[in-house]
Design a protein around this motif. Sequence first.
Motif, PDB file in Angstrom:
ATOM      1  N   ALA A 305      14.216  13.643  -2.853  1.00 37.22           N
ATOM      2  CA  ALA A 305      14.714  12.355  -2.349  1.00 37.22           C
ATOM      3  C   ALA A 305      15.224  11.546  -3.531  1.00 37.22           C
ATOM      4  O   ALA A 305      15.025  11.925  -4.687  1.00 37.22           O
ATOM      5  N   TYR A 306      15.915  10.454  -3.244  1.00 36.21           N
ATOM      6  CA  TYR A 306      16.255   9.537  -4.343  1.00 36.21           C
ATOM      7  C   TYR A 306      16.055   8.098  -3.870  1.00 36.21           C
ATOM      8  O   TYR A 306      16.110   7.799  -2.675  1.00 36.21           O
ATOM      9  N   ILE A 307      15.765   7.244  -4.823  1.00 37.25           N
ATOM     10  CA  ILE A 307      15.499   5.832  -4.521  1.00 37.25           C
ATOM     11  C   ILE A 307      16.828   5.076  -4.579  1.00 37.25           C
ATOM     12  O   ILE A 307      17.455   4.989  -5.633  1.00 37.25           O
ATOM     13  N   TRP A 308      17.256   4.553  -3.422  1.00 39.11           N
ATOM     14  CA  TRP A 308      18.563   3.874  -3.388  1.00 39.11           C
ATOM     15  C   TRP A 308      18.433   2.347  -3.449  1.00 39.11           C
ATOM     16  O   TRP A 308      19.419   1.646  -3.680  1.00 39.11           O
ATOM     17  N   LYS A 309      17.206   1.859  -3.276  1.00 38.57           N
ATOM     18  CA  LYS A 309      17.006   0.407  -3.368  1.00 38.57           C
ATOM     19  C   LYS A 309      15.533   0.111  -3.620  1.00 38.57           C
ATOM     20  O   LYS A 309      14.659   0.856  -3.189  1.00 38.57           O
ATOM     21  N   THR A 310      15.286  -0.984  -4.325  1.00 35.30           N
ATOM     22  CA  THR A 310      13.907  -1.430  -4.567  1.00 35.30           C
ATOM     23  C   THR A 310      13.739  -2.844  -4.025  1.00 35.30           C
ATOM     24  O   THR A 310      14.606  -3.703  -4.242  1.00 35.30           O
ATOM     25  N   ILE A 311      12.641  -3.064  -3.309  1.00 32.82           N
ATOM     26  CA  ILE A 311      12.303  -4.418  -2.853  1.00 32.82           C
ATOM     27  C   ILE A 311      11.073  -4.859  -3.642  1.00 32.82           C
ATOM     28  O   ILE A 311      10.051  -4.173  -3.643  1.00 32.82           O
ATOM     29  N   VAL A 312      11.211  -5.981  -4.361  1.00 38.05           N
ATOM     30  CA  VAL A 312      10.058  -6.556  -5.070  1.00 38.05           C
ATOM     31  C   VAL A 312       9.902  -7.974  -4.558  1.00 38.05           C
ATOM     32  O   VAL A 312      10.649  -8.864  -4.943  1.00 38.05           O
ATOM     33  N   ASP A 313       8.966  -8.153  -3.661  1.00 38.85           N
ATOM     34  CA  ASP A 313       8.800  -9.442  -3.006  1.00 38.85           C
ATOM     35  C   ASP A 313       7.391  -9.961  -3.275  1.00 38.85           C
ATOM     36  O   ASP A 313       6.416  -9.236  -3.076  1.00 38.85           O
ATOM     37  N   PRO A 314       7.257 -11.211  -3.740  1.00 40.89           N
ATOM     38  CA  PRO A 314       5.923 -11.750  -4.042  1.00 40.89           C
ATOM     39  C   PRO A 314       5.006 -11.751  -2.816  1.00 40.89           C
ATOM     40  O   PRO A 314       3.791 -11.763  -2.945  1.00 40.89           O
ATOM     41  N   PHE A 315       5.610 -11.747  -1.611  1.00 41.10           N
ATOM     42  CA  PHE A 315       4.806 -11.859  -0.387  1.00 41.10           C
ATOM     43  C   PHE A 315       4.475 -10.498   0.229  1.00 41.10           C
ATOM     44  O   PHE A 315       3.401 -10.307   0.780  1.00 41.10           O
ATOM     45  N   ILE A 316       5.425  -9.531   0.170  1.00 42.33           N
ATOM     46  CA  ILE A 316       5.159  -8.239   0.821  1.00 42.33           C
ATOM     47  C   ILE A 316       4.907  -7.110  -0.180  1.00 42.33           C
ATOM     48  O   ILE A 316       4.557  -5.999   0.195  1.00 42.33           O
ATOM     49  N   GLY A 317       5.104  -7.377  -1.477  1.00 42.80           N
ATOM     50  CA  GLY A 317       4.848  -6.357  -2.502  1.00 42.80           C
ATOM     51  C   GLY A 317       6.091  -5.564  -2.862  1.00 42.80           C
ATOM     52  O   GLY A 317       7.216  -5.973  -2.560  1.00 42.80           O
ATOM     53  N   LYS A 318       5.873  -4.412  -3.504  1.00 43.01           N
ATOM     54  CA  LYS A 318       6.984  -3.581  -3.978  1.00 43.01           C
ATOM     55  C   LYS A 318       7.150  -2.353  -3.083  1.00 43.01           C
ATOM     56  O   LYS A 318       6.184  -1.648  -2.806  1.00 43.01           O
ATOM     57  N   TYR A 319       8.387  -2.132  -2.641  1.00 42.44           N
ATOM     58  CA  TYR A 319       8.708  -0.938  -1.861  1.00 42.44           C
ATOM     59  C   TYR A 319       9.937  -0.260  -2.459  1.00 42.44           C
ATOM     60  O   TYR A 319      10.921  -0.929  -2.800  1.00 42.44           O
ATOM     61  N   SER A 320       9.854   1.060  -2.587  1.00 41.00           N
ATOM     62  CA  SER A 320      11.006   1.856  -3.021  1.00 41.00           C
ATOM     63  C   SER A 320      11.634   2.471  -1.778  1.00 41.00           C
ATOM     64  O   SER A 320      10.997   3.275  -1.091  1.00 41.00           O
ATOM     65  N   LEU A 321      12.873   2.061  -1.461  1.00 34.42           N
ATOM     66  CA  LEU A 321      13.571   2.620  -0.303  1.00 34.42           C
ATOM     67  C   LEU A 321      14.193   3.954  -0.701  1.00 34.42           C
ATOM     68  O   LEU A 321      14.916   4.024  -1.704  1.00 34.42           O
ATOM     69  N   ILE A 322      13.884   4.988   0.061  1.00 32.17           N
ATOM     70  CA  ILE A 322      14.335   6.333  -0.307  1.00 32.17           C
ATOM     71  C   ILE A 322      15.201   6.940   0.792  1.00 32.17           C
ATOM     72  O   ILE A 322      15.108   6.555   1.963  1.00 32.17           O
ATOM     73  N   LYS A 323      16.026   7.895   0.377  1.00 31.53           N
ATOM     74  CA  LYS A 323      16.715   8.758   1.336  1.00 31.53           C
ATOM     75  C   LYS A 323      16.265  10.180   1.027  1.00 31.53           C
ATOM     76  O   LYS A 323      16.323  10.624  -0.124  1.00 31.53           O
ATOM     77  N   VAL A 324      15.777  10.866   2.057  1.00 30.54           N
ATOM     78  CA  VAL A 324      15.275  12.232   1.874  1.00 30.54           C
ATOM     79  C   VAL A 324      16.482  13.181   1.857  1.00 30.54           C
ATOM     80  O   VAL A 324      17.218  13.265   2.826  1.00 30.54           O
ATOM     81  N   ASN A 325      16.688  13.870   0.739  1.00 34.50           N
ATOM     82  CA  ASN A 325      17.849  14.751   0.595  1.00 34.50           C
ATOM     83  C   ASN A 325      17.579  16.187   1.035  1.00 34.50           C
ATOM     84  O   ASN A 325      18.505  16.928   1.354  1.00 34.50           O
ATOM     85  N   SER A 326      16.299  16.580   1.020  1.00 36.49           N
ATOM     86  CA  SER A 326      15.945  17.922   1.501  1.00 36.49           C
ATOM     87  C   SER A 326      14.457  17.964   1.801  1.00 36.49           C
ATOM     88  O   SER A 326      13.678  17.159   1.286  1.00 36.49           O
ATOM     89  N   GLY A 327      14.063  18.945   2.659  1.00 39.70           N
ATOM     90  CA  GLY A 327      12.657  19.105   2.986  1.00 39.70           C
ATOM     91  C   GLY A 327      12.147  18.056   3.953  1.00 39.70           C
ATOM     92  O   GLY A 327      12.923  17.297   4.549  1.00 39.70           O
TER      93      GLY A 327
END
Length: 696
Positions: A305-327
Amino acid sequence: MNIYTTDKIRNVVLLGHGGSGKTSLAEAFAYLSGITSRLGKVTDGNTVSDYSKEEQKRKFSINTSVIPIEWEGHKINVIDTPGYFDFVGEVEEAVSAAGAAIIVVNGKSGIEVGTQKAWDLCEKYKLPRFVYVSNIDVDNASFRQVVEDMTALYGKKMAPFNLPIRENEKFVGYVNVITETGNRWEGKEVVPCEVPEYNKANLQICRDTLMEAVAETSEEMMDRYFSGEEFSESEIRAALRTNVCEGSIVPMTMGSNTLCQGIYTLLDDIIKYMPSPENRQVAGINMKTNEIYNADYDFSKAKSAYIWKTIVDPFIGKYSLIKVNSGVLKTDDLLYNVDKDIEEKIGKLYVMQGNKPIEVSELHAGDIGALAKLTAARTGDSLSTKATTIKYGKFDISTPYTYMRYKPKNKADVDKISQALQKMTHEDLTLRSVNDSENHQLLLYGMGDQHLEIVVSRLLNEYKVEVELENPKIAYKETIKKNSDVEYKYKKQSGGHGQYGHVKMRFSPSEDVEQAYTFEQEVVGGAVPKNFFPAVEKGLQDAVERGPLAAYPVVGVKAVLYDGSYHPVDSSELAFKVATVQAFKKGFMEAQPILLEPIMSLKVTVPDAYTGDVMGDLNKRRGRVLGMNPAPGGKQVIEADIPMSGLFGYCTDLRSMTGGRGEYAYEFARYEQAPSDVQEKEVAARAAKVAENSVE
């Protein structure tokens, strides 16, 4: 949320000019699919995708957000993007994760700059696309005009799939071009109706265009078309899907987001005509074999997979948005980050619904999801198994050229501000924080003035720290044009041990203009003992940091110590250092000091019609136009040399001059002597500051 296999997934990005209706379209999708029980409005600040306080306050999108919706046994990952140019980085991230696009055009405003930029992005990433005309229920909205304008711009590939039916100036239904049937809304129901007489001529033209496209999909179809044979509806739809996926046809449709009219049809068309990830390709490099790895969203291959966006929010925390490329990714999988050389257990898997994480048990190839709290992960990183290490190429992100100096309002907040900006730069790749130590200033780079203004507002509201923006100091430098010969004797006697240092020095322009100074000594007979030479050089080092002319760094000065004297008891390293600093100040000012200003090499890309205005504006900014080169799409690239000071406010002015169509890029070229008026102004500013400090 249910688990969906690759063939049941559609990744669709909404693109278009600011205010064209992308967010309200995403909201209509969410409402119709049952995510929300009431239709949110941008003006009310209660939509699913515009969830941040800044977006709700300003009534427009700032961040890209994902709304996965379930429709007819399929999952559509709707990616809503900002339309304003200051947030183009968000759009570029979204396009890298999408498999198709809907370009939203406001039926009243028609084609705008953002429409054309959206089209260009789709061309760059070879994205199949629809054009959706919004606000068709509004007076003066014209679907026909948008179709004509898009066809004039992009040729006959524009294919209306539906035509509006109007009665008494109201949007009451549509004609389906494929089935040649009329449909009208009665409450929430769609009922069949006759095709109005005024639609029939247009319907025939649109249908003929579609049939030609269908016929061109194979020789057999072509033969049947020319022999006058009718195609079945299923044959037409299958052929059109091929055309849409390869980009030879761009369906055009329309609707009203606020009335949810035309949206049901659009969702059906996304499923029918837009490609699933299995129809798309993606490749990386197998780092162990150094061979190309064709992932191609194949669920049977190793996980990647690869990380196409990162959300860093003081209220909801950190999330790495991914797109699964295989598997197929599953809860608690171990994933190796090839970019950071770290293996992490991913814990729970999520899909993001705006800012709401929804837990899922697995994500199939081609799907979009989110991982929480990956410590080292950054946008653009590749994730895979350690056994099959895959690295994917990074997507292009625009370079920020607009910058301002920022100062903490409260000096105690310096560390907090630094940490907050670090988090924000992880989230926003077009934001940069730079410590310009040479000019003692902190700089913030962004895509435009509005971008920087929103960063300041977020720092205050989300991180509770306050900064002020102001024009940055220009990185001027000082040098000399002539020679000077000076001496300085530092003598201090205040009872007990005294201080004594005496130097005679020559100063001249150095051949090495990159170096601050070069130091030589020609002392004979021990007039100045060798053990004081390092002290003299240390004095020079200190003196060149803030020049005597206007307190800017000094470059290109040759200093020669040729004589002096010393006292066997009172001479010290400190005394010779002080004597050298004072000798430098005196010698520098006697050698015709000048100010050097940084010159940037600038390239401005604009449509032909704006070249005169742009060149006239560059002349006002003391720019020297070096030439023009033609660029694709009826544009010109103007190349010029311009002082760095001439670039302040250029982003806003260029957009204003060109209606948002102009783009620019620059890089440092060299230093040149500043004009006398610029030098006088800087010298006067220095004198005023010195006077102000002495009063304090």
